[in-house]
Design an enzyme around this catalytic site. Structure first.
Site, PDB file in Angstrom:
ATOM      1  CE  LYS A  19       8.174  -4.454   3.878  1.00 36.69           C
ATOM      2  NZ  LYS A  19       7.321  -5.145   3.714  1.00 36.69           N
ATOM      3  CB  SER A  68       5.180  -2.363   3.415  1.00 37.03           C
ATOM      4  OG  SER A  68       4.816  -3.077   4.185  1.00 37.03           O
ATOM      5  CB  SER A  83       2.707  -5.434   2.872  1.00 38.01           C
ATOM      6  OG  SER A  83       2.225  -4.849   3.561  1.00 38.01           O
TER       7      SER A  83
END
Lengths: 492, 477, 94
Positions: free
Chosen positions: A80, A155, A179
C-alpha cells in the site's frame, strides 16, 4: 502457462522447491498480468518491474547455489502506498506526496525483504488512508475485480483488488477503522488486522497513531498465518510495538479443530441497517461453526454506536496533528504562488489536500481546540477505556467474537452519498476493534445474488492471533468460498 | 507611588546527552548545517520517536538538585503549532503530568537570603534554527538542533528585581553544572532564559498584566533587559497609561538597548495539547530516584559550607572558586598535592582564570600537580615569586613539570648564604655612591642596591635573604 | 448543535487551510450533523474512569548511543529549495 492468478504463497514456495518454475518466471508472469489487466483495475500507483526482475534473478542464483532464500523467498508482494519504500515513490495517493521518494524503508518492508519477498509495486488507496472506497485517491479509481462498476472498498482498496485480480499472492495494507477488513470483504479475500503493536508502524505514514496497524491480504488463512510470522515483532524504532511476541509460530496446529471453541455474536450488530443477503450469509457461517463443534451464542455489546463517535473524534484529532507536517517546507507539494511563509504553507496545504483529508483535519482541529477538548476528545478517550473494558469482559466468556465485516455490499463507483456521515456509519462493525486494539480477520463467507463478495469478521483477544487464525482456518476450509476467483469480465 | 516588580523566569536547558531525545543523532554543537539529522528529527512521514533513557536520568538529577517533587509516572503531550523550525508542526513536550513539580533555589542578594520557588520542570524537544538573510527575502533552516533534549524550568513569579533574577539564574546554572546535567553555556544556547515581568503598586496582591521578554543572551543582557522593561512599565503606570501594557512577547534588542514587540508565533495560542500517542508513559522506579540522589555530586551550597569551614579563604575567594565546579575541583586537587590553600586560591583566581579567559578554554591550562609543585618550590625559596610567574607561563605551553622548567632554563633562585654574600659584596663594591648615601641616612639606597642585586642576578637571588645580608653588610661598614 | 461559519474560519486558520465562503458554509452544515450524532457519547456512563491511570504499562526507552544516518542526500532529496546545505524558505519575520 502458469495460472498465476490461482497460486497461493504456499504453492509458489513448493513450486520453487520442486523446481516447477523459477523466480524470474513467476515474477515475469505477474508483471505481464499486471501490465495486461491493471489498466482496467487501477490497483497500482507504481510498478517496480526492473527492480523486481533484478531481485528475482538474484534469488534464482541463490536457489541454484542451494542457499536459503527466506520464509517468503521469491514471493512477489504489493505494498500500500502509505508504507515507505526506500528509493521508490511513496505518495499516500495524495497530491501532497505525489513526488515524494522515501529515503528509508519501513520496518515491515525491511522484514519482507529480509525474508526474500520481492516488491512488485505500490498500490492505490484512499488519500492518507481516509475513506472506505479508494475513491478518495488523488490519482485513480480502483475497480472491484468482481464487478468493475463497484468499489473495492477502502482505504486499502488497491491492495485488496491487486490480490483478488491475481497481481500478487501477498499484498500489504493498513487498517485504522477497517481499512484492511472491509476491502477484504468487498474483494472476497482474507484480510487481517493484527493486535495493535504486534506489527511495527515505523515507516507507515501516520493517519491515527493509536489506531493504525499494518496487515496482510492473502488468498487463504494459511498464507495469512505465514505472512504474520514475517511481519510481526518488536521494533526498537516503534515505542508502541509489542515488548516481545510470545507466539512466533502461527502455522503449526493451524488445522487443529475448534471443538468447544466459544464464539459470541453481538446482537446489536444484527439490527436494522444490515443487508439481508449479508445477514443470511453470516448465519450460514454460524451454522458451519456449530457443525464443527463450536458453541455460538448471542450476547450484548452495547457500545457500538458511541464507539463510532469515539473513533471519529480520536482518529480525526490524531490525523489533524499527523498531517500538520505537510507544509511544503521539507518535502511534498509546494504551491507556486505565495508571498511569504504563511501563504506558502496555507496555499500548499489547501491546493494539495483532497476533500476528505481536509474534512478530517478540520474535524480533528475542532475537537482539540480550546473550549471543545473536554466535550469531545476527553470524552472519547474515556469512552475508549470503557470500550476496552467491555471487550475484556466479553473475552472472559468467549474465545472469539463474530460479526459481519460490512453492513453493506460493495457499492457502485460514484454512488457514495455526498453525506459523509452516512459513509462513517458503515464502519460500525470495524472501528470498535481498532479502538480496543484487538486483532480481527475478515474471510470470504459467501456471495450475494449478484456475485458480490461477502465477508465474515472474527475478532480475538489481544495477542490471541493463533487462536483467531485457527478458528478462521477451520471456517474457511468448511465454507470453501475462498477458492473462488473472479472471471474479470470485460477485462480479459 | 511606589511600584514593585514581579519577575518569573522560564529557563530552557539542553541536557548533556550523546544523542537526541527521540533519535540517535548527535547533539554536538558546531556541526555543519543539517549534518546531525535523520528522518526522525526532520519529521519525515512515517517516522516515530523513541525516548532516550539518559534524558530521564538527567532530568531526575536536575529535579533532585533543585529540591523538586518527582512524578514517578509522567507522560508526553503534543503541543501543536506551525513554524518552519518545527518539522512535525508539533513539539513533543509535557503538559499536565510533567516529570517534576515544585522545588526551589536559594539566593543571597543585598545581604538578604531569599528562596525562589519553582513551579515545575518538564521534558521537551528543541526546535531547529532559522537564519534570516539580510537584504534578501530568504530565511534558511538548519535542523541540527531539532530534537536536542531540553528541560524547561519554570519559576514562580518570586523575584522582585533584575539583580535577584540574575542571582537566581547564576545559582541555577551553578547547580545544574555541578549536577552535570548540562554544560549550561549561554553563549552556545545550552542555557536560555525568558522573563515574565509585571509591575504593581506596593501592597497590591493581585498581579498586573505580564509581558514576556525574549532574546537575552547573557547575564548582563538579562539584567539590562529586565531593568529596561521594568522602567517602561513603571513609566506607563505612573502616567496613568497602564492599560497600554499588553500581554505580549517583546524582543530584547541589545544594540538598541530596549525591548520591541515581536510577531506572535501562533496568533491564537491554541496549542491543542493532547497525549502523545507514539510514546509510552515514563515510569520511574523508586530505587532509580534514590540511586541518582545518592550519586549526586556535592552541590554548590554544600561545597561552599565545606570550603568556609575547611579553608582559610575569604568569602569572595570562595565564591569565585565555587562559581564553576571545574575550578572548585581543581582547587581541591591542587591542595591534595600539598599546596597551601591561600596560595593555591591566589594563583587560581588571578593567573589560572586569566589564562582560561585568554584561551577561552574549558580545560584547566596546567595540571593540578604541577601548579602545586610550582607553589611548593616558591614556598621553599628555590625560585622567587617573580620567576614563578615566568615558570607559570611556561607551564601553560609545555608538558614539563615546574622542576624540569626551572632546571632547563636555569631559573633556580640563588639561596646559598655564601653565594649571596659573594654577590652582595660585589654589588657594594661596584656602587660606592650608594653606600655613602646609606651612611648619610638615605634609606632608599637599600632599595637601589637591592635593585642592582636583582638586576645582576636576573632576579634569581632570594630577595629576602639578599636584603638581610645586604643590610647586615651595610651596618658593618 | 449549531456550528457557525465563524467557527469554521477559526478552525481553518488553526489548521492552515483556506476555504471559499461556500466551502466554509458546507463544512458548517456537515459538522452540525456530525456533532449532533456525536452527542450519543453523552449517553455513556463514564464515571470512575480516569485518563491518567496507567496499569500494565511499561516505559520504552533506548540507550544514549549516537548513530549517524548515512543517507543524508536522500534525506533532503525531496526539498524544493536548498541553499548551502540549508532549506530555503521565504523570509520569516519574527
Amino acid at each position: 502457462m502458469i495460472n498465476i492468478e490461482k497460486l497461493t504463497i504456499a504453492e509458489i514456495k513448493k513450486g520453487y522447491i520442486d523446481k516447477k518454475f523459477t523466480v524470474i518466471e513467476i515474477v515475469s508472469a505477474y508483471i505481464d498480468r499486471i501490465k495486461r489487466l491493471d489498466p482496467k483495475i487501477n490497483a497500482f500507483i507504481t510498478l517496480c518491474e526492473e527492480m523486481a526482475l533484478k531481485e528475482a534473478a538474484i534469488l534464482d542464483d541463490k536457489i541454484e547455489n542451494g542457499e536459503e532464500i527466506g520464509q517468503l523467498g521469491g514471493i512477489p508482494v504489493a505494498i500500500k502506498d502509505n508504507i515507505c519504500t526506500k528509493g521508490i515513490k511513496t505518495s499516500c495517493a495524495s497530491k501532497v506526496l505525489e513526488d515524494f521518494i522515501a529515503p528509508y524503508d519501513a520496518t515491515v518492508v525491511k522484514k519482507l525483504k529480509d525474508a526474500g519477498a520481492i516488491i512488485i509495486g505500490k498500490t492505490n488507496m484512499d488519500e492518507f488512508a481516509m475513506g472506505s472506497s479508494t475513491e478518495n485517491s488523488a490519482f485513480k479509481i480502483t475497480k472491484n475485480p468482481w464487478d468493475l462498476g463497484k468499489v473495492p472498498g477502502g482505504s486499502s482498496g488497491g491492495s485488496a483488488a491487486a490480490l483478488t485480480a491475481g497481481f500478487a499472492p501477498l499484498t500489504i495494507g493498513s487498517d485504522t477503522g477497517g481499512s484492511i477488513r472491509q476491502p477484504a470483504a468487498f474483494c472476497g479475500n482474507v484480510g487481517l488486522k493484527p493486535t495493535y503493536g504486534l506489527v511495527s508502524r515505523y515507516g507507515l505514514i501516520a493517519f491515527a497513531s493509536s489506531l493504525d496497524q499494518i496487515g496482510p491480504f492473502t488468498k487463504d488463512v494459511r498464507d495469512c498465518a505465514l505472512s504474520l510470522e514475517v511481519l510481526q515483532g518488536n521494533d526498537p524504532l516503534d515505542a508502541t510495538s509489542v515488548n516481545d511476541t510470545a507466539t512466533k509460530d502461527y502455522l503449526t496446529d493451524l488445522d487443529a479443530g475448534i471443538e468447544g471453541l466459544k464464539i459470541g455474536v453481538p446482537k446489536e450488530f444484527f439490527q436494522e441497517g444490515l443487508d439481508p443477503e449479508i445477514d443470511e450469509s453470516i448465519k450460514g457461517s454460524i451454522k458451519k461453526l456449530k457443525e464443527m463443534g463450536a458453541t455460538v451464542e448471542e450476547f450484548s455489546l452495547p457500545i457500538t454506536e458511541s464507539g463510532l463517535s469515539a473513533y471519529y473524534i480520536v482518529s480525526s484529532a490524531e490525523a489533524s496533528s499527523n498531517l500538520a507536517r505537510y507544509d511544503g517546507v521539507r518535502y511534498g507539494y509546494r504551491a507556486e504562488t505565495f508571498e511569504g511563509i504563511e501563504e506558502l504553507i496555507v496555499n500548499s496545504r489547501s491546493e494539495a489536500f483532497g476533500k476528505e483529508a481536509k474534512r478530517r483535519i478540520m474535524l480533528g482541529t475542532y475537537v482539540l481546540s480550546s473550549g471543545y477538548y473536554d466535550a469531545y476528545y476527553k470524552k472519547a478517550m474515556l469512552l475508549r477505556k470503557k470500550i476496552k473494558n467491555v471487550f475484556n469482559e466479553a473475552f472472559k466468556r468467549y474465545d472469539i467474537i463474530l460479526s459481519p465485516t460490512s453492513p453493506i455490499l460493495p457499492f457502485g463507483i460514484g454512488e457514495k452519498t455526498e453525506d459523509p456521515l452516512q459513509m462513517y456509519l458503515a464502519d460500525i462493525y470495524t472501528v470498535n476493534i481498532n479502538i480496543a486494539g484487538l486483532p480481527a480477520i475478515s474471510i470470504p463467507c459467501g456471495f450475494s445474488k449478484s456475485k458480490l463478495p461477502i465477508g465474515v469478521q472474527l475478532i480475538g483477544h489481544h495477542y490471541a492471533e493463533k487462536k483467531l487464525l485457527q478458528a478462521a482456518y477451520n471456517l474457511e476450509q468448511s465454507l470453501g468460498v475462498y477458492k473462488d476467483i473472479p472471471e474479470l469480465k470485460g477485462v480479459e | 507611588m511606589a511600584y514593585e516588580t514581579v519577575i518569573g523566569l522560564e529557563i530552557h536547558v539542553e541536557l548533556d546527552t550523546k544523542s537526541k531525545i527521540f533519535c540517535s543523532c548527535s547533539t554536538e554543537f558546531g556541526a555543519k548545517p543539517n549534518e546531525n539529522t535523520c528522518p526522525i528529527c526532520t519529521g519525515l512521514p512515517g517516522t516515530l520517536p523513541v525516548l532516550n533513557e539518559e534524558v530521564v536520568n538527567l532530568a531526575i538529577k536536575a529535579g533532585n538538585a533543585l529540591n523538586c517533587d518527582m512524578n514517578r509516572i509522567n507522560k508526553f503531550d503534543r503541543k501543536n503549532y506551525f513554524y518552519p523550525d518545527l518539522p512535525k508542526a508539533y513539539q513533543i513536550s509535557q503538559f499536565d503530568l510533567p516529570i517534576c513539580e515544585n522545588g526551589y533555589v536559594d539566593i543571597h542578594v543585598d545581604g538578604k537570603n531569599r528562596r525562589i520557588n519553582l513551579t515545575r520542570i518538564h521534558l521537551e524537544e528543541d526546535a531547529g534554527k532559522l537564519i534570516h538573510i539580510e537584504d534578501e527575502p530568504v530565511t534558511l533552516v538548519d535542523y541540527n538542533r531539532c530534537g536536542v533534549p531540553l528541560i524547561e524550568i519554570v519559576s514562580e513569579p518570586d523575584m522582585r528585581s533584575a539583580e535577584e533574577a540574575v542571582e537566581f539564574l547564576k545559582n541555577l546554572k551553578a547547580i545544574l553544572e555541578y549536577a552535570e546535567v548540562s554544560d549550561c553555556r549561554m553563549e552556545q544556547g545550552s542555557l536560555r532564559c525568558d522573563a515574565n515581568i509585571s509591575v504593581r503598586e506596593v501592597g497590591q496582591e493581585a498581579l498586573n498584566t505580564k509581558v514576556e521578554i525574549k532574546n537575552m543572551n547573557s547575564f548582563r543582557e538579562i539584567l539590562k533587559a529586565i531593568q529596561k522593561e521594568e522602567k517602561r512599565q513603571v513609566e506607563l503606570y505612573t502616567f496613568g497609561e497602564g492599560h497600554k501594557i499588553k500581554q505580549e512577547t517583546r524582543k530584547w534588542d541589545s544594540s538598541k538597548g530596549r525591548t520591541i514587540p515581536m510577531r506572535s508565533k501562533e496568533d491564537a495560542h491554541d496549542y491543542r495539547y493532547f497525549p502523545e500517542p507514539d510514546l509510552m508513559p515514563v515510569i520511574i522506579a523508586q530505587d532509580t530516584i534514590a540511586k541518582i540522589k545518592q550519586n549526586l555530586p556535592e552541590l554548590p551550597s554544600k561545597k561552599k559550607e565545606r570550603f568556609v569551614t575547611s579553608y582559610k579563604l575569604s568569602e569572595k575567594e570562595i565564591d569565585i572558586l565555587i562559581g564553576k565546579k571545574i575550578l572548585a575541583d581543581y582547587f581541591e586537587a591542587v591542595i591534595s598535592f600539598g599546596a597551601d590553600s591561600k596560595e593555591a586560591a591566589n594563583w587560581i583566581i588571578v593567573d589560572v582564570l586569566r589564562a582560561l579567559k585568554e584561551e577561552s578554554n574549558e580545560e584547566m591550562p596546567i595540571k593540578a600537580q604541577y601548579l602545586a609543585g610550582l607553589i611548593k618550590i616558591i614556598d621553599q625559596g628555590k625560585i622567587s615569586r617573580t620567576v614563578g610567574k615566568e615558570v607559570f607561563s611556561e607551564l601553560i605551553t609545555t608538558d614539563q613539570s615546574p622542576e624540569e622548567i626551572v632546571k632547563q632554563k636555569g631559573l633556580s633562585q640563588i639561596s646559598g648564604m655564601d653565594q649571596i654574600e659573594k654577590i652582595i659584596v660585589e654589588i657594594i663594591g661596584k656602587n660606592p655612591q650608594a653606600v655613602d648615601d646609606f651612611k648619610n641616612g638615605k634609606a632608599q639606597a637599600v632599595g637601589f642596591l637591592m635593585g642592582q642585586t636583582m638586576k645582576a642576578t636576573n632576579g634569581k637571588v632570594n630577595p629576602k635573604l639578599a636584603k638581610e645580608i645586604l643590610e647586615n653588610k651595610l651596618k658593618e661598614m | 448543535m449549531k456550528i457557525t461559519t465563524e467557527t469554521i474560519n477559526y478552525v481553518a486558520k488553526l489548521a492552515k487551510l483556506k476555504f471559499t465562503q461556500q466551502e466554509a458554509d458546507q463544512f458548517a452544515n456537515e459538522f452540525e450533523k456530525i456533532f449532533t450524532h456525536f452527542e450519543n457519547l453523552d449517553k455513556e456512563d463514564l464515571t470512575g474512569i480516569k485518563l491518567n491511570e496507567f496499569n500494565e504499562v511499561t516505559s520504552v526507552l533506548r540507550k544514549d548511543e549516537m548513530k549517524v544516518f548515512e543517507s543524508k542526500k536522500e534525506l533532503f532529496q525531496n526539498v524544493k529549495k536548498m541553499r548551502e546545505n540549508h532549506i530555503s524558505i521565504p523570509k520569516v519575520i519574527e
